[in-house]
Design a protein around this motif. Structure first.
Motif, short mmCIF file in Angstrom:
data_model
loop_
_atom_site.label_atom_id
_atom_site.label_comp_id
_atom_site.label_asym_id
_atom_site.label_seq_id
_atom_site.Cartn_x
_atom_site.Cartn_y
_atom_site.Cartn_z
N VAL A 1 19.30 7.04 10.79
CA VAL A 1 18.80 6.55 12.08
C VAL A 1 19.51 7.24 13.25
N ASP A 2 20.63 7.88 12.98
CA ASP A 2 21.38 8.59 14.01
C ASP A 2 20.90 10.02 14.22
N LEU A 3 20.10 10.55 13.30
CA LEU A 3 19.68 11.95 13.36
C LEU A 3 18.96 12.36 14.64
N PRO A 4 18.06 11.55 15.20
CA PRO A 4 17.39 11.99 16.44
C PRO A 4 18.37 12.26 17.59
N ILE A 5 19.43 11.47 17.70
CA ILE A 5 20.42 11.72 18.74
C ILE A 5 21.31 12.90 18.34
N LEU A 6 21.76 12.92 17.11
CA LEU A 6 22.62 14.01 16.65
C LEU A 6 21.97 15.37 16.85
N ALA A 7 20.66 15.43 16.74
CA ALA A 7 19.94 16.70 16.91
C ALA A 7 19.88 17.14 18.37
N ARG A 8 20.13 16.23 19.29
CA ARG A 8 20.00 16.54 20.72
C ARG A 8 21.32 16.80 21.44
N VAL A 9 22.40 16.18 20.98
CA VAL A 9 23.65 16.22 21.74
C VAL A 9 24.39 17.55 21.62
N GLY A 10 25.27 17.77 22.58
CA GLY A 10 26.09 18.97 22.57
C GLY A 10 27.13 18.95 21.48
N LEU A 11 27.64 17.76 21.12
CA LEU A 11 28.62 17.61 20.06
C LEU A 11 28.16 16.51 19.11
N ALA A 12 27.70 16.92 17.92
CA ALA A 12 27.26 15.97 16.89
C ALA A 12 28.37 15.84 15.86
N VAL A 13 28.86 14.61 15.68
CA VAL A 13 29.97 14.36 14.77
C VAL A 13 29.52 13.38 13.69
N ALA A 14 29.97 13.62 12.48
CA ALA A 14 29.70 12.73 11.34
C ALA A 14 31.03 12.26 10.77
N VAL A 15 30.97 11.14 10.06
CA VAL A 15 32.12 10.67 9.27
C VAL A 15 31.92 11.17 7.84
N PRO A 16 33.01 11.40 7.10
CA PRO A 16 32.86 12.02 5.78
C PRO A 16 32.05 11.21 4.77
N ASN A 17 31.97 9.91 4.97
CA ASN A 17 31.17 9.08 4.07
C ASN A 17 29.76 8.86 4.61
N ARG B 1 25.73 9.90 5.41
CA ARG B 1 24.66 10.37 4.54
C ARG B 1 24.60 11.90 4.57
N LYS B 2 24.16 12.46 3.49
CA LYS B 2 24.09 13.93 3.32
C LYS B 2 23.34 14.59 4.47
N GLU B 3 22.23 14.01 4.89
CA GLU B 3 21.42 14.59 5.96
C GLU B 3 22.19 14.64 7.28
N VAL B 4 23.05 13.68 7.51
CA VAL B 4 23.87 13.64 8.72
C VAL B 4 24.96 14.70 8.64
N LEU B 5 25.63 14.76 7.50
CA LEU B 5 26.71 15.73 7.31
C LEU B 5 26.20 17.16 7.47
N GLU B 6 25.00 17.43 6.99
CA GLU B 6 24.43 18.77 7.08
C GLU B 6 24.10 19.19 8.51
N ARG B 7 23.88 18.23 9.38
CA ARG B 7 23.45 18.53 10.75
C ARG B 7 24.55 18.38 11.80
N ALA B 8 25.71 17.92 11.37
CA ALA B 8 26.81 17.69 12.32
C ALA B 8 27.52 18.99 12.66
N HIS B 9 27.99 19.07 13.90
CA HIS B 9 28.83 20.20 14.30
C HIS B 9 30.25 20.05 13.74
N HIS B 10 30.64 18.79 13.51
CA HIS B 10 32.00 18.50 13.03
C HIS B 10 31.97 17.23 12.20
N THR B 11 32.78 17.19 11.16
CA THR B 11 32.96 15.99 10.34
C THR B 11 34.43 15.60 10.41
N THR B 12 34.69 14.35 10.69
CA THR B 12 36.07 13.87 10.77
C THR B 12 36.69 13.85 9.37
#
Length: 176
Positions: A115-131, A133-144
């Motif tokens: 549900v976070d993907l639409p925003i993550l795709a738009r922002v200048g800095l997309a961050v994911a947490v290591p746990n 979902r795979k789709e989020v991790l693949e699209r993040a600029h950085h993972t904590t």
């Protein structure tokens, strides 16, 4: 032109938006005897949010779930932009851009689920947490390195301050 690094992206952030479940919390829901869902927040994450506010970065929460605990936590931390309820997170995100006058490139978002993907795709800095979902991790600029509810937010806050050169100034009050 080369792709920006996540640190270069962090240097441009004027507004950091946080998801709640799985980011500000570990994603667990505990139900009390009355059926109320309880959430646990990390105090170090909370201080990180206060520190980036001192550094001049605005903060917001956009969450799909509605919870009185989130209203209380946002108030405790001085987070003035809060939207809860509904899987459409892009509409409140767009409203927040209009309200603040910022461009999407000046915004960071940390999320963990689809549900976070639409925003993550738009922002200048997309961050994911290591746990996340795979789709989020693949699209993040950085993972904590830290998990949601376990220091991920603090890690992002310190990243922003380091990238913007404000860490030493903000931390000086503690490092006497």
């Amino acid at each position: 032109m080369s792709e920006l690094t996540y640190v270069e992206r962090a240097a441009r952030v004027k507004l950091m938006i946080f998801d709640v479940d799985g980011v500000l919390t570990d994603g667990s829901l505990h139900y009390g005897a009355d059926g109320e869902a309880l959430k646990t927040f990390n105090v170090q994450d909370g201080l990180g949010i206060k520190l980036i506010q001192e550094a001049g970065i605005q903060t917001a929460i956009i969450s799909a779930r509605t919870s009185p605990q989130v209203i209380r936590r946002a108030a405790d931390l001085g987070i003035s932009h809060l939207h809860q309820g509904g899987h459409d997170k892009l509409t409140p995100f767009n409203a927040l851009l209009e309200k603040t006058g910022l461009s999407a490139e000046q915004v960071g978002f940390i999320g963990d689920d689809v549900v976070d993907l639409p925003i993550l795709a738009r922002v200048g800095l997309a961050v994911a947490v290591p746990n996340g979902r795979k789709e989020v991790l693949e699209r993040a600029h950085h993972t904590t390195t830290a998990f949601g509810g376990r220091g991920a937010v603090r890690e992002v806050c310190e990243l922003l301050m380091h990238a913007q050169g404000t860490y030493a100034r903000v931390m000086a009050q503690f490092l006497v």
